[in-house]
Every structure is written in C-alpha cells, then in structure tokens.
Design an enzyme around this catalytic site. Structure first.
Site, PDB file in Angstrom:
ATOM      1  N   HIS A  90      -3.546  -5.624   0.814  1.00 13.97           N
ATOM      2  CA  HIS A  90      -2.903  -5.914   2.099  1.00 13.97           C
ATOM      3  C   HIS A  90      -2.954  -7.408   2.416  1.00 13.97           C
ATOM      4  O   HIS A  90      -3.935  -7.868   2.994  1.00 13.97           O
ATOM      5  CB  HIS A  90      -3.644  -5.176   3.220  1.00 13.97           C
ATOM      6  CG  HIS A  90      -3.472  -3.695   3.216  1.00 13.97           C
ATOM      7  ND1 HIS A  90      -2.509  -3.063   3.960  1.00 13.97           N
ATOM      8  CD2 HIS A  90      -4.138  -2.719   2.561  1.00 13.97           C
ATOM      9  CE1 HIS A  90      -2.597  -1.750   3.769  1.00 13.97           C
ATOM     10  NE2 HIS A  90      -3.581  -1.513   2.928  1.00 13.97           N
ATOM     11  N   CYS A  97       0.839  -1.198   0.000  1.00 11.96           N
ATOM     12  CA  CYS A  97       0.000   0.000   0.000  1.00 11.96           C
ATOM     13  C   CYS A  97       0.881   1.257   0.000  1.00 11.96           C
ATOM     14  O   CYS A  97       1.584   1.508  -0.957  1.00 11.96           O
ATOM     15  CB  CYS A  97      -0.981  -0.047   1.175  1.00 11.96           C
ATOM     16  SG  CYS A  97      -2.383   1.060   0.986  1.00 11.96           S
ATOM     17  N   GLU A 101      -1.483  -8.825   4.803  1.00 10.59           N
ATOM     18  CA  GLU A 101      -1.475  -9.002   6.276  1.00 10.59           C
ATOM     19  C   GLU A 101      -2.866  -8.886   6.875  1.00 10.59           C
ATOM     20  O   GLU A 101      -3.081  -9.271   8.014  1.00 10.59           O
ATOM     21  CB  GLU A 101      -0.513  -7.984   6.906  1.00 10.59           C
ATOM     22  CG  GLU A 101      -1.035  -6.568   7.096  1.00 10.59           C
ATOM     23  CD  GLU A 101      -0.983  -5.699   5.833  1.00 10.59           C
ATOM     24  OE1 GLU A 101      -0.813  -6.253   4.720  1.00 10.59           O
ATOM     25  OE2 GLU A 101      -1.137  -4.463   5.957  1.00 10.59           O
TER      26      GLU A 101
END
Lengths: 229, 732
Positions: free
Chosen positions: A203, A86, A205
């Site tokens: 993302h 990002c 994560e």
C-alpha cells in the site's frame, strides 16, 4: 491530472488513497460508485484495497464482473492509467487487465507489516520519481498476495520489464527471507504490456506522510501527477 | 395442566423466586415465548443483577463526559465539536466454545454499539486471556480467536491498533476475549436509544433473522460444565461484509435527520433492543413478527425474539421518513422492514400469523429486573514478600527468562494478523504503551490502551482494581496524552459464591478510588460473570480500556530510544517490591504475596509532570514501568529502537530488587544532555523523585558488569510466540 477512485461495497482503502492522491494532486479525486456504468473523463483510475463483496467466491472475482469494471477495461485498453492496490490488484488480475493469479499466502495467514521493495523499472508514469534498484518501504496487509503465473509468461514479463517491484531486504537483496507471502520471484507488483496498468499488493498510500512512519509511497502519486498533468 | 414445568424453568436459567415474581408481574402463567423473553432479559448478561449495586458506586461524571453508562457506549467531548464514543465488551463464553466465530462476533457487537450512536469506528483494541500454554486447548484457542478478530476487523476496515494478551492456568476452561471499539462522532449529531412519538414506525434493518445464537445471553450467564461443548449451536456466526455495509448505511442515514432512536440487536437480539428502546421512552410497542426478514421458514415467535443473528439494527423513524431510509438500505443492499409501531400502552404486544402470541408489561421486565445484594466476604490480605527472602538471580540471566516468558514475549505474531494501519491515521502502532490514532483531518489524536494485571487482582482485588486504572493512566500519559475516561470490562467467577462476590466488590471499590482520584471517569462497561469451569474460577480480571487526548499529535512520544549519549531518567521510588511479581513467578516459580500498592496522589502528580515535559519537547522517549520491572522496561525501549543502554544500579538496594521489583508509579524517560537540568529541576519542583540511572548508546544492555546484545535479547523476545504457535502448523 484528474483521477477517480472506484468504490465497491466492502472497499475500505478508498478514503486512504483519496487522501494520498489529494496531497499530491492538490485536488480531490472523484469517487465512483460500483453501480455507475459511466466513468467520468479522467487520466487515472485507482482500484483501492479492501474486501470488495466480502471476498466472497474469490478475492476480486465479483468486483471484476461489476458494470464499472467493464468501463475501466475499455478505457484501459485505450491507454488510461489504472492503479490497483491490494484488493485492487486482485480485481485487476481477475478482470484480465493484469496477468497471473493471487493465491493464499504461503503461511495461510493475513499479514500486516512494513516490507522493503526493490524498484525494478523506473521508466513508467508510476515510478518516475524512483530509480531502478532503489529500496522503498511500503506496508502490506493481505491474506492473498501470493502471485503466480506460468513460467513462460513470467520469462516474457521479465524480459519486457513488466515486473514493477520485488520484495527485498533493506540492502536490495531479493531472497526467500524477504518474501512475505510466497510470491513467484518475490514479485510485489506488475505492469501490463503497455505499462499503463500497475497492480501491487503493498500500500503506497499508507506510508505517504512522515507522521505515519514514512513517505516513500508519496513519490508514486507525485510521479503520476507529474506524468499526467 | 401447567405448560411451564420446573424443567423448562431450569433450562431457561430462571430461579424459583424469580418465577414467583414473573407470575406477579404477569398476573397469569406466561406462555413459552413470554418466559423466553423474561429469561434473556433477566439473565446476568443483560440485567447486571449481581453487580448493579456496586457498579453504581463508580464515578461517571466530569465536565467532558457527554454520555455515561447506560447507553450503548460512553461518550466524551474532545473539543472542536468532536466526540469520542467507546466501550469494551466481553465475548468470553462463545469464544471458548467456537473461538473464530466467538471472537469475530465479539468484534462485530462492540463495533455496532459504537456506530449505533452516530460514530464512525476509528480503532479496535482487544484484551485477551488464555490458559496455560501447555494446556492442550490453548494453542487452538489462540489461533482461532486471533484469526476471528482479524477476519472481522480487517474486513470492516477498522484498524486493530493494540491490546494485551496474558496466559495463566486459571483461564484453562474460561478464556477471556474483551473487545473495545473507539469511534468518532460530531457532538451535535449523537443518537440515543430512547423511543419517542406514539405512532412512529419501528423499523428493522441489516441482515435477516435466523435460528442462530438462541439463548446466547443465558449461556453467557452460567458456569461451564463437561457438556459445554454441546452449546456450540448457541454461538452466532458473523458476516463482516454486511457489518461494513451497515456502518456505511447507518452513517449515511444519520446524516439525513430521519432517526428518532436507534439500537443494535446484540445479546438477546430483538427482545432486548425493543424492550430497552420502549422502556427508555416510557412507551409500548406493537410488533408484527411476520414482517421480520427471516432467513429460514417456519420460525416461531420464540425463535424470532430470541435469535442472536448478527448485523441487525432496530430504529424508530420520524414520520414520513420510511422512503428516505429504504432508499439508503437499498443502495447498500440491506434488508429493511417496518415491523411495528410505537404505542402509549407501556406493553409489548407481539403478533404472529395474525394472533397475539405475547403481551407483556415493558417496565417490569426492563427496569425491575432482579437486583441482588449478594453476600460477600472480605478477601484475606496476603503477607508482604520480603526482598531478602527472594533469591537473587544474575540480572541478565533473569532478564532473558522474563523477556521470553509468555506474558512478556513479543505479541507480533498476533498483531501482524490484524490490519492496524487501514484508515490512514495510525500514528503509534501496536507494541508501545498506548496506540495513538489521529482524528482524521485534524492535528488532534487519541491515545488508547487496555490494562489489567490479574495476578495482582487475585492477590488483592482492591489494590488490583486501583492498579489497573493507574496503569492505564500511566500508559496514556507516557505518550503525552491527557487521560480522559475509561470503559471497564469486569470478568469474574460465580457471584453466588461469597469469596468471588468479595473479589467483585473490592475490585470495583479499588477502581472507583483510582478513577475518582485521577479524574478518570467510567463512561461505559460490561460485566462477565460465571467464568468458572467445574468450580474453578478465573483470576479476577477487571480489564480497563482507556482513552486520552493529544491536542497536538506531532508532540506524541514513543517508547523507542532515539539516540546515543542521552540520559536515562527514572521517575518514582524503587524499593524492590517482589510480591506477586513476574520475577517471583517466572524466575522463582512462586505465585505469592501482596501486590505492590499504588499511591494515587503521587500518581496524578507524576502523570502531569510527564505530560508537561513531553509537551515542552524535553522528552525523547518515555515508557511506564510495569510487568517485569525496571530492567524489562529499559530493555523494551532498546528493543523498539536497536539502541542499547548502560545502567548504573544504586548500591542501597539489592540488585534483583532494583532490576525486577514491580513498585508502582514509575516512568523511564530518555532525556538529551541539553534538557537534563530542566527535567530534573521540574521533577524537584513537583516533588517527584527523579534519578539518572544510565545512558543510551551502544548495541547492548549493560548492568552491574553484565551485558547482553540488543540483538540477542530481541531474538529471545521475538522467539516464543512464533515457536509456540508454529507447533500448531506441524500438527502437534
């Protein structure tokens, strides 16, 4: 594997990616403050998401000129793995580690939702647990993810296999409807020429744990641990 | 000659009788700086002078309440040494005048209230009310407010996990922007605002002080007129990047045992923060305003004291801790200055350019602010609308109308502009009954909701107040969480009108009853009055924000159907209450009748039953029945999953009453065949009415021989908001 997460003022996904790394590594990554000039000896550096320096001037532009990024660049040139997520991807393009620019989303709005991505190249340290053509689900959360590069460079990147992920339908079809931000060729993530640097807007994560709605992202961190241990 | 003219008093919003008290307190005529300080401290926004008498009647205590109203935010104990700090606050007037900055600074202000107490913010919510969609300003206000909330919350990195949005013409000239923050602290490391220790340094940190926002609190305490647009300069400008640094710097400093007391500079800026801290500690302060970090040159004492520049904090340090604090602020590149010292005089003495420019007694300003017992009239009771007097529209046709109406249509367009996943603990995202956010690094979670049904509150403020609390209780319970405590944000018109004051009094009485009966104390809150434009008031809107606790997050339940062939069970009685319903308004075009009553004793029993069944793993999905009634609730469960439902309506009640009545105290549960007997038996054992109303499965909603596909219904549900806002993009 040893890993470090760079923390800029305004970074806000630093803890999230550290949690995901720890789950795969079974050890905590190092957190490195932006003013540090020396980078510890690590196998992987993550440049996390957020709003480094408040996105002032241009997303990632100020972070790209911070002391620690000079060090990250030098190590990356020597082959260290770098993952930019990002805002981290924006910082990597601004610092010249990755080609292209990230412009304002086509509808000009911040957008936060899950998207489907088609894996374009599984022969890298980041994606060895995926298969080319797999469709994975990651969230996006950005206002400037509209990636662009000159046509000639784009063709070269495609030929080299530098496209990492493309926005796609659940069935893996890359079409305009599945493109959330206007990115060229539905590109969501790219590699550098040596495949040791990956930048992506989605993302991984954020969907690395079933309780949060999915764990497709976990495989990226597992891949890195396997490759670099 | 007197410096203080009637014009000056009027422009400061000070009434003649209030000025008489000021003269008594001062023993002399105040100067302009002193008068300005009185005006903001005694504004409705800061003093709660019209509502105080009634707010005191709300229940605020329970074994798990660590800190009730009166501090920056309320605090509850969630076990294991963890505490939840939360509050909701309005930023209505500024958001109408300048929607982006008004909403953004609303988020910034409520975040500061929470991290000031030692908590890391873990979730934001917002309750928004806009005017009629056809009003020329509405689209622009929606776009600006949503962008402002997102722009601020996304940058600070706190997830915005949910909220509610309504549209009604009564908000045409006064939109409501109520923002809520939930934070996580250690119960043994909470920070309060009472100053202590004569001689201790008074320290300023954060952003510099500029000329923005002067008299914001006074503006927020007056009605709007045709010149309100001219008040734009009183709206502050937010900088979420600085706020993010401020959060990290505060939490880092709070870990060092250096702080005696701390307070953010919110409404009325340096004035209210310094007076409140000194007053709570029974002390005085001497401040040298020359030391205040300033953004511009030549600022007067008046401007410095009344500025509402954002992202600023005031604290009292322990002796000798200046260097520790300064080093942390340097690391985060924030301004830091010792601007004064605590004294034992009980007076606020302000110096500028070496001269005393104000000398005021603190307690009379901070604590003896006026308290009014304003006259009020009992709101008239409206007649009950009989079901047989309400036309019956075919259920699927009415369902389509309701799913696509502005109040019920999907708010995806809004929440997709908010980062609702950052921090990596969002277990239930926006769109369900309540958001569920895990306590980082644990198996616990909090459920968070905001609720209010303004059309009920207008029809009967007392029942409306009860209903807002009860609906919050249900939304929390439907996730499996135990409802713990509430924060209230009371939005009303001009309290000087007896009929408006009657709404305030009755809504608070109703809320108090519900909170008492449901063991659901009020721990923080905010009041926003004078929400009127040219004499027309908003619908009374006592917004409730609530927090519940899930001890084992893995047991949480969502509204989405989980599979085919399961039974759909309804808890609670359905009589087909039509008064003040959405069916009556959206399908029949009538806004009338008494709202549905809430039976509080049964409410509690049902909530306990639902939570127990979820805890035992007997419930696959759960949703409370609210706006639009039963058929809307079941359809929402189908839309969330793509799995259809086939319903069997009872013959004892008219079909439209069964489908769309808004009888209170109901839940819809999805139960597997193996668990059905246990669930029905448990309901009978607790004296809760339970009825099997259908089966999950297929790709459509079927009722009384009619049908619509889930896909078609989803398209209708999702279409309204993007289409409405899309007209903005094309420039209409």
């Amino acid at each position: 594997m040893k890993a470090a997460v760079i923390v800029f003022p305004g970074s806000n996904c630093d803890r999230d990616v550290a949690v995901a790394l720890e789950a795969s590594m079974r050890a905590k990554p190092l957190m490195v403050w932006h003013r540090d000039t020396e980078l510890p000896k690590v196998d992987l550096v993550v440049v996390p998401g957020g709003f480094s320096y408040g996105d002032y001037l241009r997303c990632g532009a100020m972070a790209a000129h911070s002391p620690i990024m000079r060090e990250v660049k030098a190590r990356a040139d020597a082959g260290m793995r770098v993952l930019g997520i990002c805002n981290g991807f924006q910082i990597l393009t601004e610092s010249g580690l990755l080609p292209g620019v990230l412009m304002r989303n086509k509808d000009l709005k911040f957008i936060c939702k899950d998207v489907h991505l088609r894996v374009e190249n599984d022969r890298t340290d980041f994606c060895r647990y995926y298969r080319s053509g797999d469709v994975v689900r990651f969230p996006i959360a950005h206002a400037e993810g509209n990636w662009f590069v000159e046509p000639k460079a784009y063709r070269e990147m495609e030929d080299n296999g530098q496209i990492a992920f493309r926005y796609a339908t659940l069935e893996g079809k890359v079409d305009p409807e599945s493109n959330p931000n206007g990115s060229l060729g539905n590109v969501a993530g790219i590699y550098n020429e040596k495949f040791n640097v990956l930048g992506l807007m989605p993302h991984p994560e954020r969907l690395a744990e079933d309780l949060l709605g999915g764990s497709d992202g976990r495989l990226m961190f597992d891949s890195l641990v396997e490759a670099l241990s | 000659m007197s410096q203080i003219t009637p014009d000056i008093l009027a422009s400061h919003g000070i009434k003649p009788d209030e000025y008489t008290r000021i003269l008594e307190i001062m023993g002399r005529e105040p100067n302009l700086t002193e008068l300005g300080i009185f005006s903001v401290m005694w504004s409705e926004h800061c003093s709660y002078k019209s509502s105080k008498k009634w707010l005191k009647t709300l229940p605020t205590k329970a074994d798990w309440v660590i800190c009730g109203p009166g501090e920056n935010a309320g605090i509850i104990d969630i076990g294991d040494g963890d505490a939840i700090v939360f509050k909701m606050e309005s930023h209505n007037h500024p958001s109408f005048i300048e929607p982006y900055q008004g909403a953004a600074t609303g988020v910034g202000g409520i975040l500061r209230d929470v991290f000031t107490m030692g908590a890391r913010p873990i979730a934001n919510m917002n309750a928004l009310r806009f005017g009629d969609p056809s009003h020329p300003k509405t689209r622009h206000l929606v776009a600006g407010v949503v962008a402002g909330i997102g722009g601020y919350g996304n940058c600070v990195g706190v997830p915005t996990v949910g909220g509610e949005t309504n549209f009604h013409k009564s908000y045409n000239g006064n939109i409501l922007v109520n923002a809520m923050t939930v934070g996580l602290a250690r119960a043994d490391n909470i920070f309060y605002s009472a100053a202590a220790g004569i001689g201790n340094p008074v320290v300023y940190f954060g952003s510099k002080t500029g000329r923005d926002g002067i008299h914001g609190a006074t503006m927020a305490s007056a009605e709007f007129d045709e010149n309100s647009e001219e008040k734009r300069p009183t709206v502050q400008v937010g900088d979420p990047f600085t706020e993010k640094l401020l959060i990290e710097a505060c939490l880092e400093l709070m870990a060092t045992d250096s702080i005696v007391a701390i307070q953010d500079m919110g409404a009325a800026g340096l004035t209210s923060s310094s007076f409140e801290m000194a007053s709570k500690g029974g002390l005085g302060i001497e401040m040298d305003l020359d030391s205040v970090p300033m953004r511009e040159e030549g600022m007067s004492a008046y401007e410095i004291m009344l500025s509402e520049s954002q992202e600023r904090m005031l604290m009292i340090l322990k002796p000798g801790k200046e260097d520790v604090a300064r080093a942390i602020m340097d690391k985060w590149e924030l301004d830091f200055a010792v601007i004064g010292v605590l004294t034992g005089t009980g007076r606020m003495v302000l110096k500028r350019h070496g001269e005393v420019v104000a000398d005021l007694p603190i307690d009379p300003l901070a604590q003896a602010s006026p308290e009014y017992d304003r006259p009020w009239v009992q709101p008239a009771k409206l007649p009950v609308v009989k079901l047989e007097d309400v036309p019956a529209v075919a259920p699927i046709e009415a369902l389509k109308t309701l799913l696509g109406c502005p109040d019920l249509a999907s708010k995806r367009w809004i929440y997709q502009q908010y980062d609702h996943m950052v921090m990596g603990d969002t277990v239930q995202r926006p769109g369900g009954d309540a958001a569920v956010v895990r306590i980082h690094g644990s198996d616990k979670a909090v459920a968070i909701t905001t609720d209010c049904t303004p059309r009920y509150c207008l029809a009967d403020p007392h029942e409306g107040g009860r209903q807002a609390v009860a609906e919050a209780y249900r939304n929390i319970s439907a996730t499996g969480a135990l409802p713990m405590a509430v924060t209230d944000n009371l939005n009303f018109g001009n309290p000087e009108k007896p009929e408006i004051m009657g709404q305030i009094v009755e809504a608070i009485k109703g809320m108090g009853e519900a909170c008492r009966d449901l063991d659901f104390p009020v721990v923080s809150g905010n009041v926003s009055l004078y929400n009127e434009t040219q004499g027309a008031a908003i619908q009374p809107t006592p917004a409730i924000g609530a927090v519940g606790l899930l001890k084992d997050v893995s047991k949480h339940t969502t509204i989405a159907f989980k599979g085919a062939g399961n039974s759909i069970v309804l808890f609670g009685e359905t009589k087909g209450w039509m008064g003040a319903s959405l069916y009556l308004r959206e399908v029949c075009g009538r806004e009338e009748g008494a709202p549905p009553p809430v039976a509080l004793h049964r409410e509690r029993r049902k909530g306990e039953l639902v939570r127990d069944l979820i805890d035992q793993g007997l419930v696959k999905a759960c949703h409370d029945v609210s706006d639009g009634g039963l058929l809307v609730a079941v359809t929402e469960m189908a839309l969330a999953s793509g799995i259809g439902a086939s319903l069997e309506a009872p013959s004892a009640i008219a079909l439209h009453g069964w489908c769309f009545g808004e009888d209170q105290g109901r839940y819809v549960l999805e139960v597997g065949a193996d668990d059905l007997a246990s669930v029905l038996e448990a309901a009978q054992g607790r004296d809760v009415g339970a009825r099997i109303i259908g089966t999950t499965g297929g790709h459509s909603i079927d009722v009384a021989g009619q049908s619509a596909t889930v896909e078609d219904l989803k398209a209708i549900h999702e279409a309204w908001m993007p289409a409405y806002m899309g007209a903005e993009m094309s420039g209409h």
